[in-house]
Design a protein around this motif. Sequence first.
Motif, PDB file in Angstrom:
ATOM      1  N   TYR A   2      34.283 -47.349 -21.421  1.00  0.00           N
ATOM      2  CA  TYR A   2      35.498 -46.838 -20.791  1.00  0.00           C
ATOM      3  C   TYR A   2      35.710 -45.397 -21.224  1.00  0.00           C
ATOM      4  N   THR A   3      36.183 -44.571 -20.300  1.00  0.00           N
ATOM      5  CA  THR A   3      36.330 -43.151 -20.581  1.00  0.00           C
ATOM      6  C   THR A   3      37.369 -42.532 -19.661  1.00  0.00           C
ATOM      7  N   LYS A   4      37.984 -41.441 -20.119  1.00  0.00           N
ATOM      8  CA  LYS A   4      38.783 -40.624 -19.218  1.00  0.00           C
ATOM      9  C   LYS A   4      37.816 -39.913 -18.287  1.00  0.00           C
ATOM     10  N   MET A   5      38.275 -39.703 -17.058  1.00  0.00           N
ATOM     11  CA  MET A   5      37.442 -39.036 -16.062  1.00  0.00           C
ATOM     12  C   MET A   5      38.304 -38.089 -15.240  1.00  0.00           C
ATOM     13  N   ALA A   6      37.644 -37.180 -14.561  1.00  0.00           N
ATOM     14  CA  ALA A   6      38.279 -36.367 -13.529  1.00  0.00           C
ATOM     15  C   ALA A   6      37.332 -36.372 -12.332  1.00  0.00           C
ATOM     16  N   VAL A   7      37.909 -36.425 -11.140  1.00  0.00           N
ATOM     17  CA  VAL A   7      37.126 -36.460  -9.907  1.00  0.00           C
ATOM     18  C   VAL A   7      37.711 -35.424  -8.959  1.00  0.00           C
TER      19      VAL A   7
END
Length: 143
Positions: A2-7
């Motif tokens: 699990y990780t923070k993401m940006a799209v």
Amino acid sequence: TYTKMAVQRFEHGLMIWTEWEDRIRVFFEDSTDVHLRSWAMYDNEWFEGMPESDPAIVPPPGLHQPVRGFGQLWREGSHRWTPIRELLGWAVEPERGIERGAVQCDTLPKYSTCYLGDPQGIVYVEQPEGSGWYVWSGPDAVP
């Protein structure tokens, strides 16, 4: 994992950043055959204190200049000797932060397939060695 993401979606592809690796994946819509679309991964070289954008670059109405890490890579990076900015075009929306995304790769030591998912149920599939990518449609679907 699990990780923070940006799209962020672009006219001809998208970018995804994962905090877990602090790397940016670029998915290019450079083929009508999803198995031939290329993708690449780059180190995130932007850090706090650097300019977030270039005020000299003004997007057309309704489009966006990417900022921070996406923006730096978009402005300065290249893929197969072609500027990323030229390949992706303008961003069609602001980047979207994801608090709890997921990355999972199969366990092959080489030529592995990876899956990046967000809480909205979108799963991006990376084929081995940047050879193709697509949005997963479920276990019984054919891309």
